[in-house]
Design a protein around this motif. Structure first.
Motif, PDB file in Angstrom:
ATOM      1  N   LYS A   1      14.274   9.894  15.041  1.00  0.00           N
ATOM      2  CA  LYS A   1      12.874   9.799  14.595  1.00  0.00           C
ATOM      3  C   LYS A   1      12.573  10.672  13.380  1.00  0.00           C
ATOM      4  CE  LYS A   1      11.267   7.062  17.783  1.00  0.00           C
ATOM      5  NZ  LYS A   1      11.041   5.693  17.431  1.00  0.00           N
ATOM      6  N   TRP A   2      13.403  11.686  13.106  1.00  0.00           N
ATOM      7  CA  TRP A   2      13.082  12.662  12.074  1.00  0.00           C
ATOM      8  C   TRP A   2      12.922  12.063  10.685  1.00  0.00           C
ATOM      9  CZ3 TRP A   2      16.783  12.700   8.383  1.00  0.00           C
ATOM     10  CH2 TRP A   2      18.100  12.405   8.757  1.00  0.00           C
ATOM     11  N   GLN A   3      13.612  10.960  10.372  1.00  0.00           N
ATOM     12  CA  GLN A   3      13.508  10.381   9.030  1.00  0.00           C
ATOM     13  C   GLN A   3      12.132   9.773   8.783  1.00  0.00           C
ATOM     14  OE1 GLN A   3      15.831   8.837  11.316  1.00  0.00           O
ATOM     15  NE2 GLN A   3      14.203   7.417  11.857  1.00  0.00           N
ATOM     16  N   ASP A   4      11.390   9.467   9.845  1.00  0.00           N
ATOM     17  CA  ASP A   4      10.069   8.860   9.691  1.00  0.00           C
ATOM     18  C   ASP A   4       9.135   9.745   8.856  1.00  0.00           C
ATOM     19  OD1 ASP A   4      11.135   6.919  11.339  1.00  0.00           O
ATOM     20  OD2 ASP A   4       9.910   7.461  13.086  1.00  0.00           O
ATOM     21  N   GLN A   5       9.215  11.054   9.036  1.00  0.00           N
ATOM     22  CA  GLN A   5       8.376  11.980   8.272  1.00  0.00           C
ATOM     23  C   GLN A   5       8.820  12.095   6.824  1.00  0.00           C
ATOM     24  OE1 GLN A   5       8.312  15.703  10.356  1.00  0.00           O
ATOM     25  NE2 GLN A   5       7.086  14.889  12.038  1.00  0.00           N
ATOM     26  N   ARG A   6       9.998  11.575   6.521  1.00  0.00           N
ATOM     27  CA  ARG A   6      10.529  11.645   5.154  1.00  0.00           C
ATOM     28  C   ARG A   6      10.443  10.304   4.437  1.00  0.00           C
ATOM     29  NH1 ARG A   6      15.287  15.339   7.457  1.00  0.00           N
ATOM     30  NH2 ARG A   6      14.091  17.262   7.554  1.00  0.00           N
ATOM     31  N   SER A   7       9.794   9.349   5.074  1.00  0.00           N
ATOM     32  CA  SER A   7       9.471   8.046   4.458  1.00  0.00           C
ATOM     33  C   SER A   7      10.683   7.207   4.074  1.00  0.00           C
ATOM     34  CB  SER A   7       8.563   8.240   3.245  1.00  0.00           C
ATOM     35  OG  SER A   7       7.378   8.897   3.619  1.00  0.00           O
ATOM     36  N   TYR A   8      11.659   7.154   4.963  1.00  0.00           N
ATOM     37  CA  TYR A   8      12.782   6.250   4.749  1.00  0.00           C
ATOM     38  C   TYR A   8      13.387   5.868   6.080  1.00  0.00           C
ATOM     39  CZ  TYR A   8      16.331   9.934   5.438  1.00  0.00           C
ATOM     40  OH  TYR A   8      17.137  10.915   5.956  1.00  0.00           O
ATOM     41  N   VAL A   9      14.353   4.958   6.044  1.00  0.00           N
ATOM     42  CA  VAL A   9      15.063   4.529   7.243  1.00  0.00           C
ATOM     43  C   VAL A   9      16.552   4.784   7.050  1.00  0.00           C
ATOM     44  CG1 VAL A   9      13.311   2.801   7.794  1.00  0.00           C
ATOM     45  CG2 VAL A   9      15.307   2.114   6.465  1.00  0.00           C
ATOM     46  N   GLN A  10      17.295   4.793   8.162  1.00  0.00           N
ATOM     47  CA  GLN A  10      18.732   5.051   8.084  1.00  0.00           C
ATOM     48  C   GLN A  10      19.516   3.840   7.582  1.00  0.00           C
ATOM     49  OE1 GLN A  10      20.078   8.015   8.371  1.00  0.00           O
ATOM     50  NE2 GLN A  10      18.148   8.966   8.934  1.00  0.00           N
ATOM     51  N   ALA A  11      19.071   2.645   7.959  1.00  0.00           N
ATOM     52  CA  ALA A  11      19.771   1.431   7.514  1.00  0.00           C
ATOM     53  C   ALA A  11      18.810   0.248   7.543  1.00  0.00           C
ATOM     54  CB  ALA A  11      20.968   1.150   8.412  1.00  0.00           C
ATOM     55  N   VAL A  12      19.027  -0.670   6.610  1.00  0.00           N
ATOM     56  CA  VAL A  12      18.240  -1.898   6.540  1.00  0.00           C
ATOM     57  C   VAL A  12      19.212  -3.067   6.417  1.00  0.00           C
ATOM     58  CG1 VAL A  12      16.488  -3.204   5.269  1.00  0.00           C
ATOM     59  CG2 VAL A  12      16.428  -0.717   5.234  1.00  0.00           C
ATOM     60  N   GLU A  13      19.164  -3.980   7.377  1.00  0.00           N
ATOM     61  CA  GLU A  13      19.933  -5.213   7.274  1.00  0.00           C
ATOM     62  C   GLU A  13      18.948  -6.310   6.849  1.00  0.00           C
ATOM     63  OE1 GLU A  13      22.735  -8.232   9.867  1.00  0.00           O
ATOM     64  OE2 GLU A  13      21.226  -7.053  10.902  1.00  0.00           O
ATOM     65  N   VAL A  14      19.327  -7.061   5.820  1.00  0.00           N
ATOM     66  CA  VAL A  14      18.465  -8.128   5.344  1.00  0.00           C
ATOM     67  C   VAL A  14      19.246  -9.436   5.436  1.00  0.00           C
ATOM     68  CG1 VAL A  14      17.017  -8.923   3.445  1.00  0.00           C
ATOM     69  CG2 VAL A  14      17.434  -6.493   3.734  1.00  0.00           C
ATOM     70  N   THR A  15      18.633 -10.419   6.087  1.00  0.00           N
ATOM     71  CA  THR A  15      19.268 -11.728   6.222  1.00  0.00           C
ATOM     72  C   THR A  15      18.380 -12.796   5.614  1.00  0.00           C
ATOM     73  OG1 THR A  15      18.330 -12.000   8.431  1.00  0.00           O
ATOM     74  CG2 THR A  15      20.553 -11.076   8.304  1.00  0.00           C
ATOM     75  N   GLN A  16      18.973 -13.917   5.322  1.00  0.00           N
ATOM     76  CA  GLN A  16      18.295 -15.077   4.751  1.00  0.00           C
ATOM     77  C   GLN A  16      17.586 -14.719   3.441  1.00  0.00           C
ATOM     78  OE1 GLN A  16      16.266 -17.534   7.677  1.00  0.00           O
ATOM     79  NE2 GLN A  16      17.435 -16.573   9.307  1.00  0.00           N
ATOM     80  N   ILE A  17      18.308 -14.029   2.591  1.00  0.00           N
ATOM     81  CA  ILE A  17      17.783 -13.601   1.291  1.00  0.00           C
ATOM     82  C   ILE A  17      17.772 -14.780   0.327  1.00  0.00           C
ATOM     83  CG2 ILE A  17      18.216 -12.098  -0.692  1.00  0.00           C
ATOM     84  CD1 ILE A  17      19.605 -10.174   1.257  1.00  0.00           C
ATOM     85  N   GLN A  18      16.692 -14.904  -0.424  1.00  0.00           N
ATOM     86  CA  GLN A  18      16.603 -15.927  -1.460  1.00  0.00           C
ATOM     87  C   GLN A  18      16.954 -15.353  -2.832  1.00  0.00           C
ATOM     88  OE1 GLN A  18      12.684 -17.561  -1.154  1.00  0.00           O
ATOM     89  NE2 GLN A  18      13.074 -18.504   0.814  1.00  0.00           N
ATOM     90  N   GLY A  19      16.937 -14.061  -2.956  1.00  0.00           N
ATOM     91  CA  GLY A  19      17.281 -13.414  -4.220  1.00  0.00           C
ATOM     92  C   GLY A  19      17.372 -11.916  -4.042  1.00  0.00           C
ATOM     93  N   THR A  20      18.143 -11.270  -4.912  1.00  0.00           N
ATOM     94  CA  THR A  20      18.274  -9.820  -4.907  1.00  0.00           C
ATOM     95  C   THR A  20      18.098  -9.325  -6.330  1.00  0.00           C
ATOM     96  OG1 THR A  20      19.854  -9.942  -3.081  1.00  0.00           O
ATOM     97  CG2 THR A  20      19.767  -7.868  -4.308  1.00  0.00           C
ATOM     98  N   LEU A  21      17.257  -8.312  -6.495  1.00  0.00           N
ATOM     99  CA  LEU A  21      16.986  -7.716  -7.799  1.00  0.00           C
ATOM    100  C   LEU A  21      17.537  -6.299  -7.795  1.00  0.00           C
ATOM    101  CD1 LEU A  21      15.395  -8.041 -10.524  1.00  0.00           C
ATOM    102  CD2 LEU A  21      13.472  -6.940  -9.336  1.00  0.00           C
TER     103      LEU A  21
END
Length: 137
Positions: free
Chosen positions: A18-38
């Motif tokens: 939970k500690w990262q919540d106060q630092r405004s980020y997440v440990q990992a993000v998985e993104v699926t069904q992407i239509q584009g990446t910038l």
């Protein structure tokens, strides 16, 4: 007539703690069904005519955020879909008092991004902070 793809981009957040919540980020993000990446180059406090800022850290951070928003928007993406944000600074000590500016901007857009903060020896010319992003659609 073209048919719209019914699949929608999805994000899965992984936060074992939970500690990262106060630092405004997440440990990992998985993104699926992407239509584009910038992939956005590092954005700094450089004026529209190409002049590097000599202002203080707070001003440069605000201008770097504005420049990042402009690039993302003009590319047809939304800041809420930034999934990776790398922050480079010449002084974490000078950046920390102004970190709430970045946190408020992240909250405003409802971002859930992986983040890395690095202190570097120098940036281009007189610049003190740089924001590099990956955005999905």
């Amino acid at each position: 007539m073209a048919t719209e793809n019914p699949k929608k981009m999805e994000k899965q957040i992984t936060n074992p703690w939970k500690w990262q919540d106060q630092r405004s980020y997440v440990q990992a993000v998985e993104v699926t069904q992407i239509q584009g990446t910038l992939y956005v180059s590092g954005q700094t406090a450089i004026s529209p005519d190409g002049q590097s800022s000599t202002a203080d850290m707070k001003t440069q951070l605000t201008e770097a955020i504005q420049n990042l928003e402009q690039v993302v928007g003009e590319a047809g993406y939304d800041c809420k879909n930034i999934v990776r944000l790398n922050i480079y600074t010449t002084s974490t000590a000078d950046l920390w008092p102004h970190f709430p500016i970045l946190q408020d901007w992240i909250a405003k857009h409802g971002m859930k991004q992986a983040t890395t903060l690095l202190e570097v020896k120098s940036l281009f010319e007189t610049l003190t902070v740089e924001l590099e992003a990956t955005v999905v659609r």
